[in-house]
Motif scaffolding. Structure first.
Motif, PDB file in Angstrom:
ATOM      1  N   LEU A  88     -58.564 -26.711 -11.399  1.00 29.12           N
ATOM      2  CA  LEU A  88     -58.139 -25.103 -11.712  1.00 29.12           C
ATOM      3  C   LEU A  88     -57.875 -24.407 -10.727  1.00 29.12           C
ATOM      4  O   LEU A  88     -57.302 -23.382 -10.725  1.00 29.12           O
ATOM      5  CB  LEU A  88     -59.510 -24.755 -12.199  1.00 29.12           C
ATOM      6  N   ASP A  89     -58.461 -24.772  -9.436  1.00 26.87           N
ATOM      7  CA  ASP A  89     -58.198 -23.775  -8.302  1.00 26.87           C
ATOM      8  C   ASP A  89     -56.925 -23.921  -7.853  1.00 26.87           C
ATOM      9  O   ASP A  89     -56.460 -22.984  -7.183  1.00 26.87           O
ATOM     10  CB  ASP A  89     -59.041 -24.357  -7.272  1.00 26.87           C
ATOM     11  N   GLU A  90     -56.227 -25.072  -8.113  1.00 26.96           N
ATOM     12  CA  GLU A  90     -54.693 -25.022  -7.713  1.00 26.96           C
ATOM     13  C   GLU A  90     -53.845 -24.240  -8.696  1.00 26.96           C
ATOM     14  O   GLU A  90     -52.632 -24.085  -8.618  1.00 26.96           O
ATOM     15  CB  GLU A  90     -54.172 -26.687  -8.094  1.00 26.96           C
ATOM     16  N   LEU A  91     -54.416 -23.886 -10.055  1.00 26.13           N
ATOM     17  CA  LEU A  91     -53.486 -23.075 -10.863  1.00 26.13           C
ATOM     18  C   LEU A  91     -53.193 -21.758 -10.472  1.00 26.13           C
ATOM     19  O   LEU A  91     -54.250 -21.009  -9.828  1.00 26.13           O
ATOM     20  CB  LEU A  91     -54.116 -23.015 -12.324  1.00 26.13           C
ATOM     21  N   PRO A  92     -52.030 -21.060 -10.647  1.00 29.18           N
ATOM     22  CA  PRO A  92     -51.860 -19.791 -10.349  1.00 29.18           C
ATOM     23  C   PRO A  92     -52.875 -18.886 -11.246  1.00 29.18           C
ATOM     24  O   PRO A  92     -53.547 -19.576 -12.113  1.00 29.18           O
ATOM     25  CB  PRO A  92     -50.554 -19.517 -10.723  1.00 29.18           C
ATOM     26  N   GLN A  93     -53.376 -17.666 -10.388  1.00 34.25           N
ATOM     27  CA  GLN A  93     -54.479 -17.081 -11.019  1.00 34.25           C
ATOM     28  C   GLN A  93     -53.986 -16.592 -12.411  1.00 34.25           C
ATOM     29  O   GLN A  93     -55.078 -16.701 -13.406  1.00 34.25           O
ATOM     30  CB  GLN A  93     -54.668 -15.802 -10.277  1.00 34.25           C
ATOM     31  N   MET A  94     -53.006 -16.270 -12.945  1.00 31.60           N
ATOM     32  CA  MET A  94     -52.855 -15.939 -14.374  1.00 31.60           C
ATOM     33  C   MET A  94     -52.959 -16.981 -15.080  1.00 31.60           C
ATOM     34  O   MET A  94     -53.317 -16.574 -16.360  1.00 31.60           O
ATOM     35  CB  MET A  94     -51.182 -15.225 -14.341  1.00 31.60           C
ATOM     36  N   TYR A  95     -52.918 -18.178 -14.856  1.00 29.70           N
ATOM     37  CA  TYR A  95     -53.271 -19.266 -15.752  1.00 29.70           C
ATOM     38  C   TYR A  95     -54.576 -19.608 -15.699  1.00 29.70           C
ATOM     39  O   TYR A  95     -55.423 -19.979 -16.922  1.00 29.70           O
ATOM     40  CB  TYR A  95     -52.257 -20.493 -15.251  1.00 29.70           C
ATOM     41  N   ARG A  96     -55.369 -19.613 -14.456  1.00 31.53           N
ATOM     42  CA  ARG A  96     -56.924 -19.847 -14.177  1.00 31.53           C
ATOM     43  C   ARG A  96     -57.518 -19.127 -15.040  1.00 31.53           C
ATOM     44  O   ARG A  96     -58.403 -19.480 -15.740  1.00 31.53           O
ATOM     45  CB  ARG A  96     -56.884 -20.002 -12.619  1.00 31.53           C
ATOM     46  N   GLU A  97     -57.285 -17.842 -15.082  1.00 30.31           N
ATOM     47  CA  GLU A  97     -58.055 -16.710 -15.562  1.00 30.31           C
ATOM     48  C   GLU A  97     -57.996 -16.830 -17.246  1.00 30.31           C
ATOM     49  O   GLU A  97     -59.159 -16.651 -17.702  1.00 30.31           O
ATOM     50  CB  GLU A  97     -57.908 -15.060 -15.209  1.00 30.31           C
ATOM     51  N   VAL A  98     -56.977 -17.323 -17.581  1.00 32.08           N
ATOM     52  CA  VAL A  98     -57.047 -17.380 -19.226  1.00 32.08           C
ATOM     53  C   VAL A  98     -57.935 -18.597 -19.545  1.00 32.08           C
ATOM     54  O   VAL A  98     -58.605 -18.659 -20.599  1.00 32.08           O
ATOM     55  CB  VAL A  98     -55.376 -17.606 -19.712  1.00 32.08           C
ATOM     56  N   VAL A  99     -57.672 -19.733 -18.973  1.00 30.82           N
ATOM     57  CA  VAL A  99     -58.402 -21.093 -19.262  1.00 30.82           C
ATOM     58  C   VAL A  99     -60.043 -20.839 -18.812  1.00 30.82           C
ATOM     59  O   VAL A  99     -60.647 -21.118 -19.751  1.00 30.82           O
ATOM     60  CB  VAL A  99     -58.064 -22.079 -18.013  1.00 30.82           C
ATOM     61  N   ILE A 100     -60.308 -19.995 -17.945  1.00 30.70           N
ATOM     62  CA  ILE A 100     -61.702 -19.456 -17.777  1.00 30.70           C
ATOM     63  C   ILE A 100     -62.419 -18.759 -18.609  1.00 30.70           C
ATOM     64  O   ILE A 100     -63.367 -18.987 -19.155  1.00 30.70           O
ATOM     65  CB  ILE A 100     -61.908 -19.074 -16.232  1.00 30.70           C
ATOM     66  N   LEU A 101     -61.614 -17.878 -19.172  1.00 28.60           N
ATOM     67  CA  LEU A 101     -62.320 -16.844 -20.138  1.00 28.60           C
ATOM     68  C   LEU A 101     -62.112 -17.392 -21.523  1.00 28.60           C
ATOM     69  O   LEU A 101     -63.351 -17.178 -22.287  1.00 28.60           O
ATOM     70  CB  LEU A 101     -61.292 -15.558 -20.141  1.00 28.60           C
ATOM     71  N   HIS A 102     -61.395 -18.292 -21.618  1.00 26.35           N
ATOM     72  CA  HIS A 102     -61.307 -18.857 -23.098  1.00 26.35           C
ATOM     73  C   HIS A 102     -62.147 -20.078 -23.257  1.00 26.35           C
ATOM     74  O   HIS A 102     -63.065 -20.159 -24.167  1.00 26.35           O
ATOM     75  CB  HIS A 102     -59.752 -19.278 -23.422  1.00 26.35           C
ATOM     76  N   TYR A 103     -62.170 -20.847 -22.270  1.00 24.16           N
ATOM     77  CA  TYR A 103     -63.094 -22.153 -22.365  1.00 24.16           C
ATOM     78  C   TYR A 103     -64.453 -22.081 -21.894  1.00 24.16           C
ATOM     79  O   TYR A 103     -65.293 -22.746 -22.437  1.00 24.16           O
ATOM     80  CB  TYR A 103     -62.439 -23.301 -21.846  1.00 24.16           C
ATOM     81  N   PHE A 104     -64.505 -21.518 -20.768  1.00 23.23           N
ATOM     82  CA  PHE A 104     -65.570 -21.546 -19.793  1.00 23.23           C
ATOM     83  C   PHE A 104     -66.377 -20.001 -20.247  1.00 23.23           C
ATOM     84  O   PHE A 104     -67.815 -20.348 -20.255  1.00 23.23           O
ATOM     85  CB  PHE A 104     -65.592 -21.412 -18.396  1.00 23.23           C
TER      86      PHE A 104
ATOM     87  N   PRO B 215     -75.260 -22.170 -11.849  1.00 24.76           N
ATOM     88  CA  PRO B 215     -76.396 -22.454 -12.668  1.00 24.76           C
ATOM     89  C   PRO B 215     -76.230 -23.577 -13.585  1.00 24.76           C
ATOM     90  O   PRO B 215     -74.999 -23.730 -14.121  1.00 24.76           O
ATOM     91  CB  PRO B 215     -76.688 -21.136 -13.299  1.00 24.76           C
ATOM     92  N   ALA B 216     -77.331 -24.393 -13.704  1.00 19.62           N
ATOM     93  CA  ALA B 216     -77.320 -25.498 -14.699  1.00 19.62           C
ATOM     94  C   ALA B 216     -77.021 -24.997 -16.272  1.00 19.62           C
ATOM     95  O   ALA B 216     -78.053 -24.384 -16.545  1.00 19.62           O
ATOM     96  CB  ALA B 216     -78.569 -26.501 -14.691  1.00 19.62           C
ATOM     97  N   GLN B 217     -75.879 -25.400 -16.951  1.00 21.87           N
ATOM     98  CA  GLN B 217     -75.736 -25.036 -18.300  1.00 21.87           C
ATOM     99  C   GLN B 217     -74.753 -25.995 -18.624  1.00 21.87           C
ATOM    100  O   GLN B 217     -73.955 -26.366 -17.919  1.00 21.87           O
ATOM    101  CB  GLN B 217     -75.386 -23.554 -18.505  1.00 21.87           C
ATOM    102  N   GLU B 218     -74.491 -26.217 -19.837  1.00 17.77           N
ATOM    103  CA  GLU B 218     -73.554 -27.058 -20.383  1.00 17.77           C
ATOM    104  C   GLU B 218     -72.053 -26.822 -19.938  1.00 17.77           C
ATOM    105  O   GLU B 218     -71.463 -28.089 -19.923  1.00 17.77           O
ATOM    106  CB  GLU B 218     -73.540 -27.016 -21.920  1.00 17.77           C
ATOM    107  N   ASP B 219     -71.539 -25.879 -19.761  1.00 18.03           N
ATOM    108  CA  ASP B 219     -70.068 -25.668 -19.633  1.00 18.03           C
ATOM    109  C   ASP B 219     -69.889 -25.319 -18.403  1.00 18.03           C
ATOM    110  O   ASP B 219     -68.627 -24.636 -17.994  1.00 18.03           O
ATOM    111  CB  ASP B 219     -69.577 -24.588 -20.769  1.00 18.03           C
ATOM    112  N   VAL B 220     -70.573 -25.689 -17.214  1.00 15.55           N
ATOM    113  CA  VAL B 220     -70.230 -25.417 -15.868  1.00 15.55           C
ATOM    114  C   VAL B 220     -69.102 -26.535 -15.457  1.00 15.55           C
ATOM    115  O   VAL B 220     -68.859 -27.603 -15.979  1.00 15.55           O
ATOM    116  CB  VAL B 220     -71.356 -25.545 -15.019  1.00 15.55           C
TER     117      VAL B 220
END
Length: 172
Positions: A112-128, A97-102
Protein backbone atom coordinates in the motif's frame (compact mmCIF):
# COMPACT_ATOMS: atom_id res chain seq x y z
CA UNK A 1 -28.68 33.18 15.92
CA UNK A 2 -28.32 29.44 15.51
CA UNK A 3 -31.24 27.33 14.52
CA UNK A 4 -32.49 24.30 16.39
CA UNK A 5 -31.37 22.25 13.40
CA UNK A 6 -27.79 23.52 13.82
CA UNK A 7 -27.77 22.37 17.46
CA UNK A 8 -29.05 18.93 16.46
CA UNK A 9 -26.37 18.66 13.78
CA UNK A 10 -23.76 19.65 16.34
CA UNK A 11 -24.87 16.97 18.80
CA UNK A 12 -24.84 14.31 16.08
CA UNK A 13 -21.43 15.53 14.87
CA UNK A 14 -19.85 15.43 18.34
CA UNK A 15 -21.15 11.89 18.89
CA UNK A 16 -19.93 10.88 15.43
CA UNK A 17 -16.43 12.20 16.14
CA UNK A 18 -16.30 10.46 19.53
CA UNK A 19 -17.25 7.12 17.97
CA UNK A 20 -14.99 7.36 14.91
CA UNK A 21 -11.96 9.34 16.08
CA UNK A 22 -9.51 6.43 15.70
CA UNK A 23 -10.63 5.90 12.10
CA UNK A 24 -10.11 9.57 11.26
CA UNK A 25 -6.71 9.47 12.89
CA UNK A 26 -5.71 6.41 10.84
CA UNK A 27 -6.96 8.07 7.67
CA UNK A 28 -4.92 11.21 8.40
CA UNK A 29 -1.96 9.04 9.38
CA UNK A 30 -2.15 7.22 6.04
CA UNK A 31 -1.34 10.59 4.44
CA UNK A 32 1.09 12.18 6.93
CA UNK A 33 2.92 9.07 8.23
CA UNK A 34 3.51 10.99 11.45
CA UNK A 35 1.59 10.75 14.73
CA UNK A 36 1.60 14.45 15.64
CA UNK A 37 0.85 15.60 12.10
CA UNK A 38 -2.08 13.18 11.87
CA UNK A 39 -3.46 14.51 15.15
CA UNK A 40 -3.08 18.06 13.81
CA UNK A 41 -4.91 17.14 10.61
CA UNK A 42 -7.79 15.59 12.55
CA UNK A 43 -7.98 18.59 14.89
CA UNK A 44 -7.96 21.03 11.95
CA UNK A 45 -10.60 18.92 10.20
CA UNK A 46 -12.89 18.99 13.24
CA UNK A 47 -12.46 22.74 13.52
CA UNK A 48 -13.26 23.25 9.81
CA UNK A 49 -16.27 20.96 10.11
CA UNK A 50 -17.62 22.80 13.16
CA UNK A 51 -17.36 26.10 11.31
CA UNK A 52 -19.27 24.77 8.31
CA UNK A 53 -21.67 22.43 10.11
CA UNK A 54 -24.60 24.72 9.36
CA UNK A 55 -24.04 24.07 5.63
CA UNK A 56 -24.53 20.32 6.04
CA UNK A 57 -28.10 19.89 4.87
CA UNK A 58 -28.62 16.27 5.87
CA UNK A 59 -26.85 14.41 8.70
CA UNK A 60 -27.03 11.16 6.74
CA UNK A 61 -24.22 12.59 4.57
CA UNK A 62 -22.06 13.45 7.59
CA UNK A 63 -19.66 10.53 7.15
CA UNK A 64 -18.70 11.25 3.54
CA UNK A 65 -18.79 15.01 4.21
CA UNK A 66 -16.33 14.72 7.08
CA UNK A 67 -14.08 12.22 5.30
CA UNK A 68 -13.82 14.73 2.46
CA UNK A 69 -12.74 17.40 4.95
CA UNK A 70 -10.09 15.08 6.47
CA UNK A 71 -8.72 14.07 3.06
CA UNK A 72 -8.54 17.68 1.83
CA UNK A 73 -6.97 18.85 5.08
CA UNK A 74 -4.35 16.09 4.90
CA UNK A 75 -3.53 16.91 1.28
CA UNK A 76 -3.31 20.63 2.11
CA UNK A 77 -1.03 19.78 5.02
CA UNK A 78 1.29 17.77 2.76
CA UNK A 79 1.37 20.54 0.16
CA UNK A 80 2.07 23.15 2.81
CA UNK A 81 4.88 21.16 4.43
CA UNK A 82 6.13 19.57 1.19
CA UNK A 83 7.20 16.42 2.92
CA UNK A 84 6.42 12.76 3.21
CA UNK A 85 7.63 10.63 6.08
CA UNK A 86 8.18 6.92 6.19
CA UNK A 87 7.22 5.09 9.36
CA UNK A 88 8.67 1.84 10.58
CA UNK A 89 6.39 -1.16 11.11
CA UNK A 90 6.75 -1.20 14.90
CA UNK A 91 5.54 2.39 15.20
CA UNK A 92 2.61 1.74 12.88
CA UNK A 93 1.61 -1.37 14.84
CA UNK A 94 1.86 0.58 18.10
CA UNK A 95 -0.25 3.45 16.77
CA UNK A 96 -2.91 1.28 15.16
CA UNK A 97 -5.85 0.57 17.46
CA UNK A 98 -6.89 -3.07 17.62
CA UNK A 99 -9.84 -3.66 15.32
CA UNK A 100 -10.72 -6.18 12.64
CA UNK A 101 -9.70 -4.24 9.56
CA UNK A 102 -6.34 -2.76 10.55
CA UNK A 103 -3.26 -3.31 8.44
CA UNK A 104 -2.28 -6.61 10.04
CA UNK A 105 -0.50 -7.92 6.99
CA UNK A 106 2.90 -6.22 6.85
CA UNK A 107 3.39 -7.15 3.18
CA UNK A 108 0.06 -5.53 2.35
CA UNK A 109 1.03 -2.45 4.35
CA UNK A 110 4.31 -2.14 2.43
CA UNK A 111 2.54 -2.72 -0.88
CA UNK A 112 0.00 0.00 0.00
CA UNK A 113 2.81 2.40 0.88
CA UNK A 114 4.38 1.73 -2.52
CA UNK A 115 1.20 2.72 -4.37
CA UNK A 116 0.93 6.26 -5.73
CA UNK A 117 -1.31 8.33 -3.46
CA UNK A 118 -4.21 8.52 -5.93
CA UNK A 119 -4.49 4.72 -5.90
CA UNK A 120 -3.72 4.23 -2.21
CA UNK A 121 -6.42 6.66 -1.05
CA UNK A 122 -9.13 4.88 -3.07
CA UNK A 123 -8.14 1.51 -1.55
CA UNK A 124 -7.99 2.89 1.99
CA UNK A 125 -11.32 4.71 1.77
CA UNK A 126 -13.11 1.81 0.09
CA UNK A 127 -11.71 -1.21 1.91
CA UNK A 128 -10.36 0.08 5.23
CA UNK A 129 -12.96 2.78 5.83
CA UNK A 130 -15.75 0.69 4.30
CA UNK A 131 -17.07 3.47 2.09
CA UNK A 132 -19.06 2.91 -1.09
CA UNK A 133 -17.25 3.80 -4.31
CA UNK A 134 -19.77 6.59 -4.94
CA UNK A 135 -18.82 8.10 -1.56
CA UNK A 136 -15.10 7.64 -2.31
CA UNK A 137 -15.58 9.49 -5.61
CA UNK A 138 -17.44 12.29 -3.80
CA UNK A 139 -14.78 12.59 -1.09
CA UNK A 140 -11.95 12.75 -3.61
CA UNK A 141 -13.89 14.98 -6.04
CA UNK A 142 -13.53 12.55 -8.90
CA UNK A 143 -16.02 10.81 -11.18
CA UNK A 144 -17.33 7.41 -10.12
CA UNK A 145 -15.78 5.87 -13.24
CA UNK A 146 -12.41 7.36 -12.23
CA UNK A 147 -12.74 5.92 -8.72
CA UNK A 148 -13.55 2.50 -10.22
CA UNK A 149 -10.62 2.59 -12.62
CA UNK A 150 -8.21 3.76 -9.89
CA UNK A 151 -9.42 0.97 -7.61
CA UNK A 152 -9.00 -1.59 -10.39
CA UNK A 153 -5.50 -0.30 -11.19
CA UNK A 154 -4.57 -0.21 -7.48
CA UNK A 155 -5.70 -3.81 -6.96
CA UNK A 156 -3.75 -4.88 -10.03
CA UNK A 157 -0.60 -3.13 -8.73
CA UNK A 158 -1.09 -4.59 -5.24
CA UNK A 159 -1.47 -8.07 -6.68
CA UNK A 160 1.77 -7.69 -8.65
CA UNK A 161 3.62 -6.32 -5.61
CA UNK A 162 2.31 -9.02 -3.28
CA UNK A 163 3.16 -11.76 -5.81
CA UNK A 164 6.70 -10.35 -6.05
CA UNK A 165 7.03 -10.40 -2.25
CA UNK A 166 5.65 -13.95 -2.15
CA UNK A 167 8.15 -14.99 -4.84
CA UNK A 168 11.05 -13.38 -2.96
CA UNK A 169 9.99 -15.12 0.25
CA UNK A 170 9.81 -18.52 -1.48
CA UNK A 171 13.22 -18.06 -3.09
CA UNK A 172 14.87 -16.18 -0.22
Amino acid sequence: MRTRNAFQHEEVFVQFIREQKERFYLLAYSYTKNEQDALDVVQDSIQKAMLSLDRLENVTYMKSWFYKIVVRTAIDFLRKHKRLQVTDDDTLQYLTPAQEDVYENVDLEHALDELPQMYREVVILHYFEDLKLADVANILDIKLSTAKSRLYKALKLLKIQLEDVKGETAHG
